[in-house]
Design an enzyme around this catalytic site. Structure first.
Site, PDB file in Angstrom:
ATOM      1  N   ASN A   1     -28.487  10.770  48.853  1.00 12.51           N
ATOM      2  CA  ASN A   1     -28.606  12.227  49.021  1.00 12.51           C
ATOM      3  C   ASN A   1     -28.148  12.734  50.387  1.00 12.51           C
ATOM      4  OD1 ASN A   1     -30.788  10.975  50.180  1.00 12.51           O
ATOM      5  ND2 ASN A   1     -32.263  12.538  49.573  1.00 12.51           N
TER       6      ASN A   1
ATOM      7  N   GLU B   1     -38.620   4.171  53.661  1.00 12.19           N
ATOM      8  CA  GLU B   1     -38.648   5.628  53.455  1.00 12.19           C
ATOM      9  C   GLU B   1     -38.412   5.849  51.973  1.00 12.19           C
ATOM     10  OE1 GLU B   1     -39.488   7.857  55.446  1.00 12.19           O
ATOM     11  OE2 GLU B   1     -39.294   6.960  57.427  1.00 12.19           O
TER      12      GLU B   1
ATOM     13  N   CYS C   1     -36.244  13.747  49.148  1.00 10.39           N
ATOM     14  CA  CYS C   1     -37.456  12.937  48.942  1.00 10.39           C
ATOM     15  C   CYS C   1     -38.737  13.687  49.275  1.00 10.39           C
ATOM     16  CB  CYS C   1     -37.372  11.702  49.813  1.00 10.39           C
ATOM     17  SG  CYS C   1     -36.972  12.094  51.516  1.00 10.39           S
TER      18      CYS C   1
ATOM     19  N   GLU D   1     -39.458   7.239  60.917  1.00 15.32           N
ATOM     20  CA  GLU D   1     -38.141   7.454  61.503  1.00 15.32           C
ATOM     21  C   GLU D   1     -38.259   8.621  62.473  1.00 15.32           C
ATOM     22  OE1 GLU D   1     -35.443   7.534  57.897  1.00 15.32           O
ATOM     23  OE2 GLU D   1     -34.790   5.668  58.843  1.00 15.32           O
TER      24      GLU D   1
HETATM   25  P1  NDP Z   1     -32.473   3.523  44.980  1.00 14.86           P
HETATM   26  O1  NDP Z   1     -33.821   3.001  45.286  1.00 14.86           O
HETATM   27  O2  NDP Z   1     -31.918   3.361  43.628  1.00 14.86           O
HETATM   28  O3  NDP Z   1     -31.402   2.839  45.962  1.00 14.86           O
HETATM   29  C1  NDP Z   1     -31.553   2.882  47.381  1.00 14.86           C
HETATM   30  C2  NDP Z   1     -30.611   1.871  48.004  1.00 14.86           C
HETATM   31  O4  NDP Z   1     -31.102   0.547  47.783  1.00 14.86           O
HETATM   32  C3  NDP Z   1     -29.199   1.898  47.410  1.00 14.86           C
HETATM   33  O5  NDP Z   1     -28.274   1.670  48.448  1.00 14.86           O
HETATM   34  C4  NDP Z   1     -29.244   0.746  46.432  1.00 14.86           C
HETATM   35  O6  NDP Z   1     -27.979   0.259  46.108  1.00 14.86           O
HETATM   36  C5  NDP Z   1     -30.086  -0.253  47.202  1.00 14.86           C
HETATM   37  N1  NDP Z   1     -30.726  -1.294  46.390  1.00 14.86           N
HETATM   38  C6  NDP Z   1     -31.067  -1.246  45.071  1.00 14.86           C
HETATM   39  N2  NDP Z   1     -31.689  -2.400  44.713  1.00 14.86           N
HETATM   40  C7  NDP Z   1     -31.748  -3.184  45.811  1.00 14.86           C
HETATM   41  C8  NDP Z   1     -32.268  -4.492  46.085  1.00 14.86           C
HETATM   42  N3  NDP Z   1     -32.867  -5.220  45.148  1.00 14.86           N
HETATM   43  N4  NDP Z   1     -32.157  -4.980  47.342  1.00 14.86           N
HETATM   44  C9  NDP Z   1     -31.575  -4.250  48.316  1.00 14.86           C
HETATM   45  N5  NDP Z   1     -31.054  -3.019  48.116  1.00 14.86           N
HETATM   46  C10 NDP Z   1     -31.136  -2.488  46.890  1.00 14.86           C
HETATM   47  O7  NDP Z   1     -32.515   5.042  45.426  1.00 14.86           O
HETATM   48  P2  NDP Z   1     -31.428   6.179  45.190  1.00 14.86           P
HETATM   49  O8  NDP Z   1     -30.167   5.810  45.882  1.00 14.86           O
HETATM   50  O9  NDP Z   1     -31.395   6.508  43.745  1.00 14.86           O
HETATM   51  O10 NDP Z   1     -32.072   7.396  46.015  1.00 14.86           O
HETATM   52  C11 NDP Z   1     -33.075   8.210  45.517  1.00 14.86           C
HETATM   53  C12 NDP Z   1     -34.436   7.765  46.007  1.00 14.86           C
HETATM   54  O11 NDP Z   1     -34.456   7.688  47.415  1.00 14.86           O
HETATM   55  C13 NDP Z   1     -35.545   8.722  45.630  1.00 14.86           C
HETATM   56  O12 NDP Z   1     -36.670   8.031  45.163  1.00 14.86           O
HETATM   57  C14 NDP Z   1     -35.893   9.401  46.937  1.00 14.86           C
HETATM   58  O13 NDP Z   1     -37.173   9.908  47.002  1.00 14.86           O
HETATM   59  C15 NDP Z   1     -35.623   8.326  47.929  1.00 14.86           C
HETATM   60  N6  NDP Z   1     -35.354   8.919  49.238  1.00 14.86           N
HETATM   61  C16 NDP Z   1     -36.294   8.800  50.224  1.00 14.86           C
HETATM   62  C17 NDP Z   1     -36.105   9.402  51.443  1.00 14.86           C
HETATM   63  C18 NDP Z   1     -37.105   9.256  52.551  1.00 14.86           C
HETATM   64  O14 NDP Z   1     -36.713   9.383  53.699  1.00 14.86           O
HETATM   65  N7  NDP Z   1     -38.359   8.968  52.287  1.00 14.86           N
HETATM   66  C19 NDP Z   1     -34.914  10.220  51.708  1.00 14.86           C
HETATM   67  C20 NDP Z   1     -33.977  10.234  50.626  1.00 14.86           C
HETATM   68  C21 NDP Z   1     -34.215   9.621  49.421  1.00 14.86           C
HETATM   69  P3  NDP Z   1     -27.115   0.934  44.915  1.00 14.86           P
HETATM   70  O15 NDP Z   1     -27.766   2.203  44.510  1.00 14.86           O
HETATM   71  O16 NDP Z   1     -25.801   1.133  45.508  1.00 14.86           O
HETATM   72  O17 NDP Z   1     -27.131  -0.068  43.806  1.00 14.86           O
END
Ligand code: NDP
Length: 485
Positions: free
Chosen positions: A154, A251, A285, A459
Site C-alpha cells: 500500500n 507492523e 492498516c 516504527e
Molecule cells: P502480506 O502479509 O500478504 O505480505 C506482506 C509481505 O510479506 C509481502 O512482501 C509478502 O510477499 C511477504 N511474505 C508473504 N509470506 C511471507 C513469508 N512466509 N515469509 C516472508 N515474507 C512473506 O500483506 P499485503 O502485502 O497483502 O499487505 C496488506 C496487509 O499489510 C494488511 O493486513 C495491512 O493491515 C498490513 N499493513 C500494515 C501496516 C502497518 O504499519 N501496521 C501498514 C500497511 C499494511 P508477496 O506478497 O510479494 O508474496
C-alpha cells in the site's frame, strides 16, 4: 528528470541494478487500466546470496563511520527525494494506483521526512556512563548487523524509508523485499541512497513472493526482520525469526475503532471517518473501519457523510483532480467485493456504494454500511478496502468495551468536544497509535505500531532506535579483582 517505468534491472544490489531472468516473472499491472506496465523477475537463490553478501560487507564499512557521517548521507538522500517528489509520486501512482493528489503529499514526502529525521538523530545516538563509586559502567549503542525489511503493497516508498532510515542511522545494512504487487518504488529509494553517498551494498532490494522473504528471514547472517504485512504473514515471519533468535518489528493489520460521541463536531468526525476509511481507497492498516456513533446523532452523521461522499472525484489517478482511485489489484478488489456481499447477506444496511465501477481498472465505490453489529464479518475482519462499518452505541462504557473486543490493536480514535472524555476514553482503548479529534496522522516524530495481534515494536520517532540497535555494557574495575579462591 523523468523515470522510465521499466527499471534497468529487477533488483538493486551492491549499488547497481541487477537482473536474473531465471527468476519467475513478476508482471507490474497499472491498477487504473489493468495494463502491464513493466516486467520484473523474482530473486533466484543466487540473487538472494549476492544481496546478503553485499549487505554484510557494506555493514562492516558503514558501522566504522561516525554517526554524524552516516546521518549526513541520510539527510542528503532526504533532500534528493524531496527535489524529485513529483516524479517519485508519479511512479508511486503507477505502482499502487493511488491518486497523484495523494502520492504528491504522502509517499516520497513521508519517506524523506523519515530520512531527514533519523539523519538528524544519528549523531545524538550515544551510550551512557553509569557511576558505581570507584568503578563504573559505560554503554555503547551498537548496530544489529544485516537487517531484512519486508514490505506490504500500500505504501511502497514510505515503508522502504520507514525501515531503511532508522536502520541505517543505527549503523545497520538492509536487504529489502517489496511486495511483489508493487516492486518499483523501493528501487528508487536504493538509487537515491547510493547517489547520496551510501556505500555500495548498504541498502539492497530483491524482488519476489513470500518464499524470497522466507529465505531472507531464515538466513543466519540476518540479525533482524521488520515486516509490514498482514497478521497471518506476521505470525509465520515472527515464528521463523524466533527460530534464529532474531530481533523483529511486526507492523501488521488492524480493525480499528473510531468513537463519535454525540457532542462531536459532525463535520470533523465525518472528515476523520472519510480519511480513516477512503484515503488510498481504504488500503491503510490503521484505518478506523469500525465507526461507533452515539445513537442520538447516528442518522445526522450518516446523512452528512453520504452528502460528502458525493464530492469524491473518482477517476484517472494521474489527474490531480482525482481524489479516489482504484484498488491496488484485481485480487484485492475481488476480496473486498466478497466482504461487501457478506455485509449485505448478514443484514447490514448498505447506505451508499457497494458496486464495482463500469470502467477499466479495479475501481470500487466508497461504501458505507450502517446498523452493523459486532458479530458481523465486516465488523470483525480486516477488509483493507473502501468499506466503512457504522455501529451505534448508548454509553461511553459500552463503546469502550466493544471497541476493545477485537484481537487487533493498531489504532483508535475519539471524536468529542469534551476533552476530558477524549483523554479518558483514549486511556482505556487498547491500541498503539491513537487520535483525539483527528484520524490517521502519522508524523515521523510520533511512534507508530500496534498492540495485541497488530504487532510488536515501533516504527518512527526516538522509540524506533531501540528496535534497530542494541546496548553493550562495559564494567570498568579500578581496583583489584577479589576472587574466592
Ligand atoms: P502480506 O502479509 O500478504 O505480505 C506482506 C509481505 O510479506 C509481502 O512482501 C509478502 O510477499 C511477504 N511474505 C508473504 N509470506 C511471507 C513469508 N512466509 N515469509 C516472508 N515474507 C512473506 O500483506 P499485503 O502485502 O497483502 O499487505 C496488506 C496487509 O499489510 C494488511 O493486513 C495491512 O493491515 C498490513 N499493513 C500494515 C501496516 C502497518 O504499519 N501496521 C501498514 C500497511 C499494511 P508477496 O506478497 O510479494 O508474496
Amino acid at each position: 528528470m523523468t523515470y522510465d517505468i521499466q527499471p534497468a534491472g529487477s533488483h538493486y544490489i551492491d549499488g547497481a541494478y541487477v537482473e536474473d531472468t531465471a527468476g519467475a516473472e513478476i508482471p507490474v499491472i497499472y491498477a487504473a487500466t489493468g495494463a502491464r506496465i513493466a516486467t520484473l523477475h523474482a530473486a533466484t537463490p543466487a540473487i538472494v546470496e549476492q544481496a546478503l553478501a553485499a549487505a554484510e560487507r557494506a555493514q562492516a564499512e558503514w558501522a566504522k563511520l561516525s554517526p554524524r557521517e552516516r546521518g549526513r548521507v541520510l539527510t542528503r538522500a532526504a533532500a534528493i527525494m524531496r527535489e524529485r517528489n513529483h516524479d517519485l509520486s508519479v511512479l508511486e501512482t503507477y505502482d499502487t494506483g493511488k491518486p497523484l493528489q495523494e502520492t504528491l503529499v504522502a509517499d516520497a514526502t513521508s519517506g524523506s521526512d523519515a530520512l531527514e529525521y533519523f539523519g538528524g538523530l544519528a549523531a545524538s545516538l550515544t551510550g551512557e556512563h553509569i557511576p558505581l563509586g570507584e568503578d563504573w559502567v559505560y554503554t555503547i549503542r551498537e548496530p544489529l548487523g544485516v537487517c531484512v525489511g519486508i514490505g506490504a503493497w500500500n505504501y511502497p516508498t514510505q515503508i522502504a524509508c520507514w525501515k531503511a532510515a532508522p536502520a541505517l542511522a543505527c549503523g545497520n545494512a538492509m536487504v529489502f523485499k517489496p511486495s511483489e504487487t508493487t516492486p518499483l518504488c523501493a528501487l528508487k529509494v536504493a538509487e537515491i541512497l547510493t547517489e547520496a553517498g551510501a556505500p555500495a551494498g548498504l541498502f539492497n532490494v530483491v524482488q519476489g513472493m513470500g518464499e524470497v522473504g522466507a529465505a531472507l528471514v531464515t538466513d543466519p547472517r540476518v540479525a533482524k526482520v521488520s515486516l509490514t504485512g498482514s497478521m497471518p504473514t506476521g505470525r509465520k515471519v515472527y515464528a521463523a525469526a524466533a527460530d534464529g533468535m532474531k530481533h523483529v518489528t511486526m507492523e501488521l493489520g488492524g480493525k480499528s475503532p473510531m468513537l463519535v460521541f454525540d457532542d462531536a463536531d459532525l463535520d470533523n468526525a465525518g472528515g476523520g471517518a472519510i480519511l480513516g476509511n477512503f484515503y488510498s481507497s481504504g488500503q491503510i492498516c490503521s484505518n478506523g473501519t469500525r465507526v461507533f456513533v452515539q445513537k442520538g446523532i447516528k442518522e445526522a452523521f450518516l446523512a452528512r457523510l453520504s452528502e460528502r461522499l458525493k464530492g469524491a472525484v473518482i477517476g484517472d489517478p494521474l489527474d490531480e483532480a482525482t481524489s479516489f482511485g482504484p484498488m491496488v489489484s484485481e485480487r484485492q478488489m475481488t476480496l473486498v467485493q466478497g466482504f461487501i456481499e457478506k455485509g449485505i447477506a448478514e443484514g447490514a444496511r448498505l447506505v451508499t456504494g457497494g458496486k464495482r465501477l463500469d470502467r477499466d481498472g479495479w475501481y470500487l465505490e466508497p461504501t458505507v454500511f450502517a446498523d452493523v453489529t459486532d458479530d458481523m464479518t465486516i465488523a470483525r475482519e480486516e477488509i483493507f478496502g473502501p468499506v466503512m462499518s457504522v455501529l451505534d452505541f448508548d454509553t461511553e462504557e459500552e463503546a469502550i468495551a466493544r471497541a476493545n473486543a477485537t484481537e487487533y490493536g493498531l489504532s483508535a480514535g475519539v471524536f468529542t468536544s469534551d476533552l476530558s472524555r477524549g483523554h479518558r476514553v483514549i486511556g482505556q482503548l487498547r491500541a498503539g497509535s491513537c487520535f483525539i479529534n483527528s484520524y490517521n496522522d502519522a508524523p515521523v516524530e510520533a511512534p507508530f505500531g500496534g498492540v495485541k495481534m497488530s504487532g510488536v515494536g515501533r516504527e518512527n520517532s526516538k522509540a524506533a532506535i531501540d528496535h534497530w540497535s542494541q546496548m553493550k555494557s562495559v564494567y570498568v574495575r579500578m581496583g583489584d579483582v577479589e576472587a574466592p579462591f
